[in-house]
Design a protein around this motif. Structure first.
Motif, mmCIF file in Angstrom:
data_model
loop_
_atom_site.group_PDB
_atom_site.id
_atom_site.type_symbol
_atom_site.label_atom_id
_atom_site.label_comp_id
_atom_site.label_asym_id
_atom_site.label_seq_id
_atom_site.Cartn_x
_atom_site.Cartn_y
_atom_site.Cartn_z
ATOM 1 N N VAL A 77 30.289 34.838 22.313
ATOM 2 C CA VAL A 77 31.279 34.442 23.308
ATOM 3 C C VAL A 77 30.967 35.241 24.575
ATOM 4 O O VAL A 77 31.354 36.408 24.678
ATOM 5 C CB VAL A 77 32.721 34.724 22.826
ATOM 6 C CG1 VAL A 77 33.733 34.350 23.900
ATOM 7 C CG2 VAL A 77 33.005 33.993 21.521
ATOM 8 N N PRO A 78 30.235 34.639 25.540
ATOM 9 C CA PRO A 78 29.976 35.349 26.795
ATOM 10 C C PRO A 78 31.317 35.639 27.472
ATOM 11 O O PRO A 78 32.149 34.741 27.635
ATOM 12 C CB PRO A 78 29.149 34.365 27.620
ATOM 13 C CG PRO A 78 28.668 33.337 26.652
ATOM 14 C CD PRO A 78 29.649 33.308 25.533
ATOM 15 N N THR A 79 31.530 36.897 27.823
ATOM 16 C CA THR A 79 32.833 37.330 28.301
ATOM 17 C C THR A 79 32.709 38.049 29.634
ATOM 18 O O THR A 79 31.957 39.015 29.754
ATOM 19 C CB THR A 79 33.469 38.285 27.259
ATOM 20 O OG1 THR A 79 33.480 37.623 25.984
ATOM 21 C CG2 THR A 79 34.873 38.659 27.635
ATOM 22 N N LEU A 80 33.441 37.576 30.620
ATOM 23 C CA LEU A 80 33.527 38.253 31.910
ATOM 24 C C LEU A 80 34.481 39.429 31.744
ATOM 25 O O LEU A 80 35.580 39.263 31.227
ATOM 26 C CB LEU A 80 34.061 37.285 32.974
ATOM 27 C CG LEU A 80 34.292 37.855 34.364
ATOM 28 C CD1 LEU A 80 32.965 38.179 35.044
ATOM 29 C CD2 LEU A 80 35.078 36.858 35.212
ATOM 30 N N ILE A 81 34.047 40.622 32.146
ATOM 31 C CA ILE A 81 34.901 41.803 32.039
ATOM 32 C C ILE A 81 35.558 42.045 33.391
ATOM 33 O O ILE A 81 34.883 42.248 34.397
ATOM 34 C CB ILE A 81 34.092 43.057 31.627
ATOM 35 C CG1 ILE A 81 33.280 42.796 30.357
ATOM 36 C CG2 ILE A 81 35.011 44.263 31.471
ATOM 37 C CD1 ILE A 81 34.088 42.452 29.139
ATOM 38 N N PHE A 82 36.886 42.001 33.405
ATOM 39 C CA PHE A 82 37.652 42.258 34.624
ATOM 40 C C PHE A 82 38.725 43.287 34.302
ATOM 41 O O PHE A 82 39.616 43.034 33.492
ATOM 42 C CB PHE A 82 38.291 40.976 35.162
ATOM 43 C CG PHE A 82 39.143 41.198 36.372
ATOM 44 C CD1 PHE A 82 38.559 41.514 37.588
ATOM 45 C CD2 PHE A 82 40.521 41.098 36.304
ATOM 46 C CE1 PHE A 82 39.341 41.737 38.718
ATOM 47 C CE2 PHE A 82 41.307 41.316 37.422
ATOM 48 C CZ PHE A 82 40.716 41.636 38.633
ATOM 49 N N ARG A 83 38.608 44.469 34.918
ATOM 50 C CA ARG A 83 39.574 45.557 34.699
ATOM 51 C C ARG A 83 39.816 45.815 33.214
ATOM 52 O O ARG A 83 40.946 45.831 32.740
ATOM 53 C CB ARG A 83 40.886 45.260 35.415
ATOM 54 C CG ARG A 83 40.746 45.252 36.895
ATOM 55 C CD ARG A 83 42.077 45.159 37.568
ATOM 56 N NE ARG A 83 41.894 45.173 39.000
ATOM 57 C CZ ARG A 83 42.801 44.785 39.869
ATOM 58 N NH1 ARG A 83 43.972 44.363 39.433
ATOM 59 N NH2 ARG A 83 42.560 44.825 41.142
ATOM 60 N N ASN A 84 38.727 45.982 32.482
ATOM 61 C CA ASN A 84 38.764 46.298 31.054
ATOM 62 C C ASN A 84 39.396 45.188 30.203
ATOM 63 O O ASN A 84 39.893 45.435 29.115
ATOM 64 C CB ASN A 84 39.484 47.632 30.808
ATOM 65 C CG ASN A 84 38.992 48.289 29.546
ATOM 66 O OD1 ASN A 84 37.864 48.072 29.128
ATOM 67 N ND2 ASN A 84 39.835 49.077 28.913
ATOM 68 N N THR A 85 39.396 43.965 30.730
ATOM 69 C CA THR A 85 39.898 42.810 30.001
ATOM 70 C C THR A 85 38.793 41.771 29.927
ATOM 71 O O THR A 85 38.100 41.529 30.913
ATOM 72 C CB THR A 85 41.127 42.205 30.723
ATOM 73 O OG1 THR A 85 42.147 43.193 30.776
ATOM 74 C CG2 THR A 85 41.646 40.979 30.008
ATOM 75 N N GLY A 86 38.624 41.165 28.775
ATOM 76 C CA GLY A 86 37.599 40.142 28.603
ATOM 77 C C GLY A 86 38.146 38.754 28.857
ATOM 78 O O GLY A 86 39.197 38.389 28.339
ATOM 79 N N ILE A 87 37.432 37.972 29.654
ATOM 80 C CA ILE A 87 37.786 36.586 29.931
ATOM 81 C C ILE A 87 36.664 35.727 29.343
ATOM 82 O O ILE A 87 35.554 35.722 29.868
ATOM 83 C CB ILE A 87 37.929 36.334 31.444
ATOM 84 C CG1 ILE A 87 38.993 37.271 32.033
ATOM 85 C CG2 ILE A 87 38.242 34.870 31.728
ATOM 86 C CD1 ILE A 87 38.991 37.344 33.538
ATOM 87 N N PRO A 88 36.929 35.014 28.232
ATOM 88 C CA PRO A 88 35.871 34.231 27.601
ATOM 89 C C PRO A 88 35.435 33.072 28.493
ATOM 90 O O PRO A 88 36.261 32.378 29.083
ATOM 91 C CB PRO A 88 36.503 33.727 26.305
ATOM 92 C CG PRO A 88 37.950 33.976 26.409
ATOM 93 C CD PRO A 88 38.199 34.927 27.534
#
Length: 190
Positions: A77-88
């Motif tokens: 699941v490629p995940t964008l990391i934004f402020r220590n939160t993963g956005i799949p």
């Protein structure tokens, strides 16, 4: 059976929207063991995520595989990391964890560019190439980095696990890695 009477991945994902890219790997895939073959699927929100202010502020994409979620497949699941939160961003499916699994992501981005006739300025592939990639220590990432010219960073948790998380060396490594200053380190010594 009602959701997927023909047992195809297209039929399952059709209800959710998004974009599906099927791949034909060089090695033969046993269709009985791997009925969904090899594919990359991108969320119906993918375009909105990439166009968001948060995407531009984020510097890191995590790429890692699991084998439990959709056994016997390797799933990423490629995940964008934004402020220590993963956005799949989507899912990548292949019979095994190799460079080819992670290449599905970048080859799909190129296909998005081709289909949408994106210029270099709007190229999804080039936007994602500029990001940093957080991965485990799998050798596939060395090859992936050389193919696509990526900045790869290994996850500290994987590093600590490879040493032995509960060993004395692992405990020392945790203290060293998660200590932010010399002053803080001196207070952590036992």
């Amino acid at each position: 059976k009602m959701m997927n009477p023909y047992n195809t991945i297209e039929e399952i994902l059709e209800n959710f929207g998004g974009t599906l890219f099927k791949f034909h790997p060089k090695e033969k895939v046993n269709l009985i063991e791997y009925p969904f073959e090899v594919f990359a699927y991108f969320s119906p929100y993918f375009a909105e995520i990439v166009e968001s202010k948060q995407f531009n502020l984020s510097t890191t994409i995590e790429l890692d595989a699991t084998f439990r979620a959709l056994a016997p497949y390797a799933l990423c699941v490629p995940t964008l990391i934004f402020r220590n939160t993963g956005i799949p961003l989507g899912i990548l499916i292949s019979p095994s964890e190799k460079t080819s699994l992670y290449s599905l992501f970048f080859e799909s981005l190129k296909k998005f560019d081709e289909v949408n006739k994106n210029s270099e300025e709007n190229s999804l592939f080039l936007k994602f190439k500029k990001k940093k990639y957080l991965t485990d220590e799998h050798k596939a990432f060395t090859k992936l980095s050389s193919i696509y010219g990526l900045d790869i960073y290994n996850c500290l948790v994987h590093l600590i696990r490879s040493i032995g998380a509960n060993s004395l060396l692992g405990l020392l490594m945790k203290d060293m890695v998660f200590t932010f200053s010399g002053h803080e380190w001196s207070h952590n010594q036992f």
